[in-house]
Enzyme design. Sequence first.
Site, PDB file in Angstrom:
ATOM      1  N   GLY A 173      43.968 -40.302  83.593  1.00 55.13           N
ATOM      2  CA  GLY A 173      42.931 -39.312  83.893  1.00 55.13           C
ATOM      3  C   GLY A 173      42.286 -38.916  82.572  1.00 55.13           C
ATOM      4  N   ARG A 212      43.423 -46.895  75.364  1.00 61.13           N
ATOM      5  CA  ARG A 212      42.629 -47.225  76.558  1.00 61.13           C
ATOM      6  C   ARG A 212      41.150 -47.123  76.178  1.00 61.13           C
ATOM      7  NH1 ARG A 212      44.234 -44.837  82.312  1.00 61.13           N
ATOM      8  NH2 ARG A 212      43.048 -46.643  83.020  1.00 61.13           N
ATOM      9  N   ASP A 216      35.164 -40.876  84.002  1.00 69.95           N
ATOM     10  CA  ASP A 216      35.807 -41.256  82.739  1.00 69.95           C
ATOM     11  C   ASP A 216      34.819 -41.278  81.586  1.00 69.95           C
ATOM     12  OD1 ASP A 216      37.702 -42.295  84.884  1.00 69.95           O
ATOM     13  OD2 ASP A 216      38.838 -42.365  83.017  1.00 69.95           O
ATOM     14  N   LYS A 263      36.798 -44.489  88.432  1.00 66.65           N
ATOM     15  CA  LYS A 263      37.768 -45.434  88.985  1.00 66.65           C
ATOM     16  C   LYS A 263      37.119 -46.484  89.867  1.00 66.65           C
ATOM     17  CE  LYS A 263      41.168 -45.747  88.194  1.00 66.65           C
ATOM     18  NZ  LYS A 263      41.547 -46.757  87.168  1.00 66.65           N
TER      19      LYS A 263
HETATM   20  O1  MRU Z   1      42.928 -45.188  85.435  1.00 65.56           O
HETATM   21  P1  MRU Z   1      42.999 -43.692  85.553  1.00 65.56           P
HETATM   22  O2  MRU Z   1      43.980 -43.216  86.561  1.00 65.56           O
HETATM   23  O3  MRU Z   1      43.173 -43.034  84.216  1.00 65.56           O
HETATM   24  O4  MRU Z   1      41.562 -43.295  86.073  1.00 65.56           O
HETATM   25  C1  MRU Z   1      41.296 -41.941  86.309  1.00 65.56           C
HETATM   26  C2  MRU Z   1      39.992 -41.725  86.952  1.00 65.56           C
HETATM   27  O5  MRU Z   1      39.229 -42.644  87.173  1.00 65.56           O
HETATM   28  C3  MRU Z   1      39.628 -40.314  87.251  1.00 65.56           C
HETATM   29  O6  MRU Z   1      38.808 -40.274  88.379  1.00 65.56           O
HETATM   30  C4  MRU Z   1      38.861 -39.734  86.071  1.00 65.56           C
HETATM   31  O7  MRU Z   1      39.574 -39.870  84.894  1.00 65.56           O
HETATM   32  C5  MRU Z   1      38.502 -38.343  86.297  1.00 65.56           C
HETATM   33  S1  MRU Z   1      39.802 -37.310  85.808  1.00 65.56           S
HETATM   34  C6  MRU Z   1      39.642 -35.738  85.984  1.00 65.56           C
END
Ligand code: MRU
Length: 354
Positions: free
Chosen positions: A56, A98, A246, A257
């Site tokens: 996240g 990441r 993100d 995502k």
């Molecule tokens: O791969 P992840 O679980 O880190 O991806 C997270 C997301 O895509 C969330 O929707 C995004 O970070 C928003 S968090 C408040």
Amino acid sequence: MIATLASPEATVETLRWRHSRLELIDQRVLPQQFSYVQCDSAAAVADGIRAMVVRGAPAIGCAAAYGVALEALRQRHKDPQKFSTGLDCAFKLLSTSRPTAVNLFWALRRMRKAWGNIEGQNPALIADVLLAEAHEILAEDIRINRSMGAHGAALLSDRARVLTHCNAGALATAGHGTALGVIRSAVESGKRILVIADETRPFLQGARLTAWEMVQEKIPVTLITDNMSGHLMSTGEIDAVIVGADRVAANGDVANKIGTYMVAVMAHRHKIPFYVACPLSTIDLEIREGGLIPIEERAASEVTGFREWQWAPEGVSVRNPAFDITPAELVTALITEKGVVTQPDQHNVAALFN
Ligand code: MRU
């Protein structure tokens, strides 16, 4: 067995500072287990980010800030030259953990600035200042989420059925959440909200994390697989969509995502508002448009199976982009701590920073 919080009032502490270490809820094993992974170095934090112990965008940023502080504490007895070299390495290591969530780079930039303000001071003092900055980034994230929640809650009507994708909740932040923060704030204000959670293949953040958060707090939630949302939109069972982000490009394009783009297209087709809750730290003015945002490609094993299970044949070719880009034209509004930006574009996004 499904893990439960100690008490219904207990809030999720995605990251916490205990006994001079960073503790991270292990999000790989939720909801079957609720446990913390302990980190005492930048390398341990970078591993945790890479392996999705913590995930996240805002939570990754907070974790990276603590990664820097931990390394400074670990190396504070070294001479200033060695201390600086060691800390530089920590920044480099964390920045490769990441690629897509810009909050990681935002937090590292902020930590570097805090260091720059007192460069040349003795390492122990620098370590104290960097730890204080990491604490402040965490506290600020919760305040920002609450502010986004207040702005966004006004957009949801009583009894709204709200689709969300992935997990943009307390587990994706320091607390409260971005998209789920808006829902939490609406519920706190007395609105009855039904959350519809996309399962979110392949890592199942929706089924495992969003559903768990909502069940813990007794906010009504219905879980669906990713291929069901179009049908529910066509039958009039979804009133609004809220997701997190993100990275948001300068023109309002949104990286989130994988699967978010499909949801946005379907929402547009059915004239359902599509909201993106994102703090300013998720907006990257240096990236002109969404096509320029780096998209993480993750391991094939996430697609061919889950944990110890493998259902696809050995040797099959796999793609696993972890994020996609939703063009700004499909976004009804960005919900930020500074207010709601309808029909985001280059001008109204830039105005947020004035
Ligand atoms: O791969 P992840 O679980 O880190 O991806 C997270 C997301 O895509 C969330 O929707 C995004 O970070 C928003 S968090 C408040």
